[in-house]
Motif scaffolding. Structure first.
Motif: not given
Length: 159
Positions: A28-41
């Motif tokens: 979840a933390r890793r995916l959050a980092d990947e999605l952050a540039p898209h403004g999504l959790t």
């Protein structure tokens, strides 16, 4: 069967459920980092992708908030706040509020669909995190699927 206490680190690592919980948090933390540039959790992505998978090929079917909460794995109260926030961002349409106890489908908007079209490949690429064998991620999904509840729940996968 009793086990002597204190357990060793090998004993702890041998607990499948605890290993899955730890892995889920790390993922979840890793995916959050990947999605952050898209403004999504990750949970917001889950809402958008479940809505996209809920109806016709354009994802225009919608889901009731309670069904959406079950599909994403959050409490209904959390989904109320989440969908309101996503609606304020123009990513979902909450439909008409018909009063307490009446279903109102949450629907993905065109803006939500466009954002999802950018974020979906990022999340799909996370399958590569499980190693170079392309069969590993699907096998993991098959293993974990029974833990996620009945297959008839809304949008168990995205085609």
């Amino acid at each position: 069967m009793s086990h002597p206490l204190p357990p060793t680190s090998q004993d702890v690592d041998a607990i499948a459920a605890w290993s899955v919980i730890r892995a889920a948090r790390a993922l979840a933390r890793r995916l959050a980092d990947e999605l952050a540039p898209h403004g999504l959790t990750p949970v917001e992505f889950g809402v958008l992708v479940q809505l996209a998978a809920s109806g016709d090929p354009q994802g225009r079917g919608g889901l009731a908030q309670a069904d959406l909460a079950r599909a994403v794995g959050v409490r209904p109260q959390s989904m109320t706040v989440m969908t309101r926030t996503l609606a304020e961002r123009g990513l979902v349409d909450l439909g008409e509020r018909r009063g307490r106890g009446r279903r109102s489908a949450v629907v993905l908007t065109d803006d939500g669909r466009r954002l999802l079209s950018r974020a979906y490949p990022v999340v799909l690429a996370s399958n590569d995190w499980f190693g170079p064998d392309p069969a590993t991620a699907p096998a993991l999904v098959v293993t974990l699927r029974p833990l996620l509840g009945p297959a008839e729940q809304p949008a168990p996968h995205v085609p």
